[in-house]
Design an enzyme around this catalytic site. Structure first.
Site, mmCIF file in Angstrom:
data_model
loop_
_atom_site.group_PDB
_atom_site.id
_atom_site.type_symbol
_atom_site.label_atom_id
_atom_site.label_comp_id
_atom_site.label_asym_id
_atom_site.label_seq_id
_atom_site.Cartn_x
_atom_site.Cartn_y
_atom_site.Cartn_z
ATOM 1 N N LYS A 50 42.084 30.437 43.013
ATOM 2 C CA LYS A 50 42.120 31.619 42.676
ATOM 3 C C LYS A 50 43.589 31.851 41.717
ATOM 4 O O LYS A 50 43.642 32.567 40.812
ATOM 5 C CB LYS A 50 42.158 32.634 43.640
ATOM 6 N N GLN A 94 42.346 36.896 51.936
ATOM 7 C CA GLN A 94 41.483 35.944 52.007
ATOM 8 C C GLN A 94 40.788 35.956 53.602
ATOM 9 O O GLN A 94 41.536 36.025 54.456
ATOM 10 C CB GLN A 94 42.095 34.484 51.870
ATOM 11 N N ASP A 117 37.948 42.592 45.818
ATOM 12 C CA ASP A 117 36.866 41.980 46.515
ATOM 13 C C ASP A 117 35.610 43.039 46.898
ATOM 14 O O ASP A 117 34.697 42.612 47.476
ATOM 15 C CB ASP A 117 37.415 41.720 48.085
HETATM 16 N N1 GUN Z 1 36.128 33.801 51.936
HETATM 17 C C1 GUN Z 1 35.167 33.392 51.561
HETATM 18 N N2 GUN Z 1 34.815 33.986 50.491
HETATM 19 C C2 GUN Z 1 35.701 35.000 50.303
HETATM 20 C C3 GUN Z 1 35.636 36.090 49.355
HETATM 21 O O1 GUN Z 1 34.777 36.458 48.680
HETATM 22 N N3 GUN Z 1 36.628 37.055 49.664
HETATM 23 C C4 GUN Z 1 37.616 36.942 50.616
HETATM 24 N N4 GUN Z 1 38.583 37.763 50.528
HETATM 25 N N5 GUN Z 1 37.595 35.898 51.496
HETATM 26 C C5 GUN Z 1 36.572 34.944 51.337
#
Ligand code: GUN
Length: 308
Positions: A50, A94, A117
């Site tokens: 990311k 995350q 998110d």
């Molecule tokens: N862990 C796995 N997928 C995601 C996501 O889309 N967002 C976040 N914050 N954590 C994740």
């Protein structure tokens, strides 16, 4: 005939190019704060991806790593600070977080307009009301992929396998909305659903997001249907090597389906690309430059589909 490949990697690349151009043209400086708590190995990889992708398009992203032992209140305090910071337009914590931290409390603490998110109850509420604001990145990625390949949704039967908070539920709501880019008839199946196989066999579009390796096979799919694979699993294969597979058994589905998204290279790269569209949208909105479109329309514009 083999299924046409729904190439998420290529679409993600073109979305990134359009975002970079928009950021440059508008003279924006979008800021994204990525918080990782602890050293979960998959999270280390995802957060790194990311950060790299955001930097590529001109988003000022910053990763903050907090120790595994971080208390919930320490994380909440950091989020409160970022909520007030005008250089931060998007905040992502995350998941998963260590067990002493309640992920729902974290989602509620992030300012809704910075919740890239899409997990804040206010954002989930607006989605359910039919007026989506920031929406979770994976559901948006699936929508962008189906539109990019002109898979019709209006009036079609979509079966979503899985009802998770981050994929299945928001996606099933999104695809059923009254909107030119949705309007599908949606069935949601989950671990307690009886006879999901007979439902998928009638579906025009199947979204596999139940988190079970290779559970959807060619026998479950109507000839010509579009199949989107949201799963990703590392499983041991012969000669001690691991393989990456999805929730779909690609080998048996490919000769039956009309479209199939590969794993890797399907939905995965789009999850990141749509995080970037959400972040740039937040920056545009905070500069008063978002116009009348919402984040979903902006995402589809970046995927170059609204002009078709
Ligand atoms: N862990 C796995 N997928 C995601 C996501 O889309 N967002 C976040 N914050 N954590 C994740």
């Amino acid at each position: 005939m083999m299924a046409e490949r729904l190439d998420g990697k290529a679409l993600a690349k073109s979305i990134r190019a359009r975002l970079a151009e928009r950021i440059e043209r508008e003279g924006l400086r979008p800021g994204l704060l990525l918080i990782r708590v602890g050293e979960d190995p998959a999270s280390v990889v995802y957060v790194g991806g990311k950060e790299k992708a955001s930097k590529q398009v001109g988003i000022a992203s910053r990763v903050e790593v907090m120790p595994e032992s971080t208390s919930e209140s320490a994380l909440l305090a950091r989020i409160a600070e970022a909520n007030e910071d005008p250089s931060v337009h998007g905040i992502l914590v995350q998941l998963p977080v260590p067990k002493q931290i309640d992920p729902d409390r974290i989602a509620e603490a992030i300012a809704p307009h910075k919740d890239v998110d899409g997990l804040h109850p206010i954002n989930q509420g607006f989605l359910t009301l039919g007026a989506p604001r920031l929406v979770s990145c994976t559901p948006l990625g699936v929508l962008a992929l189906l539109h990019r390949y002109e898979v019709p949704l209006s009036g079609r039967h979509v079966v979503v396998l899985g009802r998770s908070q981050i994929v299945g539920r928001p996606l099933s709501v999104l695809l059923g909305l009254k909107a030119p880019w949705a309007d599908a008839t949606v069935t949601v199946c989950h671990s307690r659903s009886k006879g999901w196989e007979s439902l998928t066999r009638e579906a025009d579009v199947v979204i596999a997001a139940m988190g079970r390796p290779e559970a959807v096979t060619g026998q479950h799919i109507r000839p010509g249907a579009a199949v989107v694979d949201v799963g990703i699993h590392r499983i041991p294969r012969d000669h001690g090597k691991d393989a990456l597979v999805g929730d779909v058994h690609a080998e048996s589905v490919e000769p039956v389906a009309g479209f199939l998204s590969p794993v890797p290279g399907g939905v995965g790269p789009l999850t990141i690309a749509l995080l970037l569209t959400n972040t740039v949208y937040s920056a545009l909105a905070s500069a008063g430059k978002a116009g009348t479109s919402g984040p979903v329309e902006f995402a589809l514009e970046m995927a170059d589909v609204t002009s078709r």
